[in-house]
Design a protein around this motif. Structure first.
Motif, short mmCIF file in Angstrom:
data_model
loop_
_atom_site.label_atom_id
_atom_site.label_comp_id
_atom_site.label_asym_id
_atom_site.label_seq_id
_atom_site.Cartn_x
_atom_site.Cartn_y
_atom_site.Cartn_z
N GLU A 1 0.83 -1.19 0.00
CA GLU A 1 0.00 0.00 0.00
C GLU A 1 0.87 1.25 0.00
O GLU A 1 2.07 1.20 0.27
N ALA A 2 0.25 2.40 -0.32
CA ALA A 2 0.98 3.66 -0.36
C ALA A 2 1.70 3.90 0.96
O ALA A 2 1.17 3.64 2.05
N VAL A 3 2.91 4.43 0.85
CA VAL A 3 3.73 4.59 2.05
C VAL A 3 4.65 5.79 1.90
O VAL A 3 5.08 6.13 0.78
N THR A 4 4.95 6.44 3.01
CA THR A 4 5.92 7.54 3.05
C THR A 4 7.04 7.17 4.02
O THR A 4 6.78 6.75 5.15
N THR A 5 8.26 7.33 3.58
CA THR A 5 9.42 7.07 4.43
C THR A 5 10.22 8.35 4.60
O THR A 5 10.23 9.22 3.73
#
Length: 771
Positions: free
Chosen positions: A708-712
């Motif tokens: 799924e969409a993710v921000t790191t």
């Protein structure tokens, strides 16, 4: 005439771009008095000098989508291998499956987890291609810069690629003594050393040696015995010699190697394959098995293993025939060996164990003539490449009681009590349940050329072409499955292709370049070793691209953007197919067509002398246009009677998102420079966030087989002494500890989805000394 020497450790310069830039810059600066008063000059963005077109030039002067990453930028990020690049360049997605790198650029790449397939995105180290996807995960160290090229590549490089190229340029021997040492200590018991020393040995001979060692504890644990998993035990080296034979002739010898002996790249339980399970047979197997609750852990009775050994030997010969003509010969030989072993049921029950050995040898020779005149410059090249691969894929599966396996022909090795409970490396193949092994051979020839014609001071035409001829052959000398006789298979094909490219470049102003062009990409058919699929047809891409590169606001803002459209034909796709109701085999096939439409941008902005913003964004519409295939899940349903036997299971996948091609991706970061109070040290702090939309790992777009969409978020603080000799870098990656899957694979016999996770939150400090 002296031959050009190796580059120094500086990879970029402050200078305007465009024709006659040095004379123009000198005249302007003299007229405005800046040369006499340099303190009045505002800070400007630096240009990274690249060799993407086989000549040194600013990346801003090339009408193509290129991201250039200098050594300073890489060192701040605790850079280890190609997987660390994906948040640094637009349209770049890097997945992983069983230790195979799955590099995708603009939706184009290879998702194949078996030996025999070519990467669609080439990776070159000092001009030499890395042929095997698994070898692309090797350590990268003593790196001067990395160039990420997007779009088909074939008219500038020996080995062609449909998706793009990642060019790694290492530091070369220099005429003066220089070097460095860096020691890293971090969480997960990380201890890493990297260092290099180089300089003159005699008046005409110079050398350089670089080494790297990594020791790290595991990101997870095998709860069955308390051992680490996904740890690291790696050693790498590179040795180079440069001999200036005459004033216009030199020779460079290079030898490098990389070893791993740990339990990295372990597949771990992610979820049941069938949820809900409509029959008991669809529940995760074995039914009495217990799996780890933490997704980074395993509960395995298997002797887990990741062993890799790769080596590369190169000879580069340069002859400068005149001020404008040079001849280069680049000869290379590489070996790569890999032996993993994993638990395919992910429990401590003796049920399913997998191992594979891959042994690859490749040889290449590139002969290239470079020329540069007043209005015409370019290159012509010849290329030869051969690769031999042998693989042995082993699976031991407890299907039936031992007395049944002993009494039924074809079931040898499939009994509960076959004594292969934790190790199948080197055991007799008649004690295995599944075993498929084979070889493949590639032999490729190419003639390529790329020429730039400056039609006017502001308008240039770039023409390129490549003729390719490739022969593919392979055999499966042993393939057996429960109840089946030993099978063999062989196939061979040859292919030829001419791929043209044309590009128009218009320098709208001294600092703005506008370009547009067409290119064709070609990737020959492949044969997967140990499989029973024929040699595939080639895949081709017709690629159209327009773009703009510019420096604005007195060179304090750099803005690059591109829009592209790809028409993709016969793309090579792989999927796991059930073999009976419990086993599996891999089918690799040509999907009929796909289309990729997208746009991307990169921005660097100096807000002040001490604050800089970097950002990128990508929009990607990568979908199948015509692809009829069969979902493996539905195949199992039909085999178990949940779907009537007469029902046609094939389905049209037109409109489905391509594998590992997120629709949206972007990054933004800020860097602030500062002086350390009370000292003469300088500091630089950075924080950057990278976003990636949902990524599918299957052509059927199952959400259970996706990320799924993710921000790191990554951050670092770099401190440097006044003379630059001492540095201390405090870094952290994946600060919010996101759980990010790089790949997911259906293990049909165990009725589970096995996942491959990116690293968790990591942090540490790197202390360096330069001389």
């Amino acid at each position: 005439m002296k031959s050009p020497k190796s580059p120094t450790r500086s990879t970029s310069v402050n200078r305007p771009s465009g024709h006659n830039r040095n004379l123009l810059a000198t005249a302007l600066l003299t007229a405005t008095g800046v040369l006499a008063a340099p303190q009045l000059q505002a800070a400007m963005l630096e240009e990274v000098i690249v060799t993407a077109q086989k000549r040194a030039e600013s990346s801003q002067d090339i009408g193509a989508a290129i991201t250039a990453l200098g050594s300073d930028q890489l060192e701040k990020t605790d850079f280890n291998n190609v997987a660390d690049l994906q948040s640094m360049a637009p349209s770049l997605q890097i997945g992983e499956s069983f230790g195979f790198a799955q590099i995708m650029v603009r939706g184009i790449g290879t998702d194949n987890p078996f030996a025999g397939g070519d990467p669609s995105v080439a990776m070159h180290i000092d001009g030499v291609v890395t042929g095997q996807s698994s070898a692309q995960f090797g350590s990268l160290f003593d790196v001067e810069r990395v160039e990420v090229l997007r779009g088909p590549q074939g008219t500038l490089y020996g080995r062609n690629a449909t998706g793009g190229s990642i060019n790694v340029i290492t530091y070369k021997p220099t005429e003066e003594l220089d070097g460095y040492g860096r020691l890293t200590v971090g969480n997960y018991e990380t201890l890493k050393f990297e260092g290099a020393i180089g300089g003159p040995l005699t008046e005409s001979l110079s050398g350089r040696i670089a080494v790297r060692g990594v020791s790290r504890g595991g990101y997870g644990e095998n709860i069955a015995n308390g051992d680490d998993i996904d740890d690291a035990d790696q050693q790498s080296y590179r040795a180079q010699l440069r001999w200036d034979i005459t004033d216009n002739m030199n020779l460079r010898l290079a030898a490098e190697g990389h070893r791993e002996d740990d339990t990295n790249y372990m597949p771990k339980f992610r979820a049941p394959s069938y949820n809900p399970a409509l029959l008991p047979e669809l529940e995760p197997q074995p039914p009495n098995g217990v799996r780890a609750s933490d997704p980074r852990d395993l509960n395995a009775n298997v002797d887990l293993q990741n062993e890799r050994d790769q080596a590369s030997y190169s000879i580069e010969y340069n002859w400068y025939l005149s001020d404008s003509v040079s001849l280069t010969s680049l000869t290379n030989f590489q070996t790569f060996e890999k032996i993993p072993q994993a638990d395919f049921d992910t429990t401590d029950v003796d049920f399913y164990i997998w191992s594979e050995s891959i042994d690859s040898e490749q040889f290449s020779e590139e002969l290239r003539l470079n020329f540069e005149g007043d209005t015409l410059r370019g290159l012509v090249g010849l290329y030869y490449y051969t690769e031999d691969i042998a693989s042995d894929n082993r699976l031991d599966l407890a299907l039936v009681p031992q007395f049944v396996a002993d009494s039924v022909p074809g079931l040898q090795g499939c009994g509960f009590d076959d004594k292969n409970s934790n190790n199948i490396i080197g055991v007799p193949n008649d004690t295995l349940c599944f075993n498929f092994r084979g070889t493949s051979e590639t032999e490729a020839y190419a003639l390529f050329a790329n020429v730039t014609w400056d039609m006017t001071d502001d308008l240039s035409l770039v023409l390129g072409g490549r003729y390719s001829y490739e022969e593919r052959s392979g055999d499966t000398d042993y393939w057996t499955a429960p109840g089946a006789p030993v099978l063999t298979y062989a196939d061979s094909k040859d292919f030829n292709n001419f791929s043209p490219s044309v590009r128009l470049e218009w320098r709208a102003s001294e600092d703005v370049l506008v370009y547009g062009g067409y290119s064709q990409g070609f990737k020959s058919g492949i044969f997967l070793t140990g499989q029973r699929s024929p040699v595939l047809e080639p895949e081709t891409i017709d690629a159209y691209e327009i773009g703009l590169k510019g420096m604005f606001f007195d060179r304090q803002l750099q803005f690059n953007t591109a829009a592209f459209y790809y028409d993709y034909t016969d793309l090579q796709q792989g999927r796991s197919v059930p073999a009976g109701t419990s086993g599996f085999t891999l089918v690799y096939e040509n999907a009929a067509a796909a289309e990729v439409t997208g746009a991307e941008m990169e921005l660097a902005w100096l807000l002040s002398d001490s604050i800089r913003i970097d950002a990128s964004a990508t929009y990607l519409d990568a979908t199948f246009g015509d692809y009829v295939s069969t979902d493996p899940f539905r195949t199992v349903y039909q085999q178990l009677g949940l779907i009537p036997p007469g029902v046609d299971l094939s389905e049209q996948l037109a409109g489905n998102q391509m594998v590992q091609a997120p629709e949206w991706a972007g990054s933004i970061g800020i860097t602030a420079d500062f002086g350390v109070p009370g000292t003469d040290w300088q500091g630089s702090g950075s924080i950057a966030a990278a976003y990636k939309d949902r990524v599918y790992f299957t052509q059927f777009n199952h959400e259970a087989l996706s990320q799924e969409a993710v921000t790191t978020v990554n951050a670092n603080v770099l401190l440097s002494s006044a003379n630059g000799q001492w540095t201390a870098n405090l870094w952290a990656k994946n600060l919010t500890d996101e759980e990010v899957y790089m790949g997911t694979f259906i293990i049909n016999s165990s009725r589970i989805n096995a996942g491959f996770l990116a690293p968790p939150r990591t942090y540490g400090v790197t202390v360096g000394y330069n001389f």
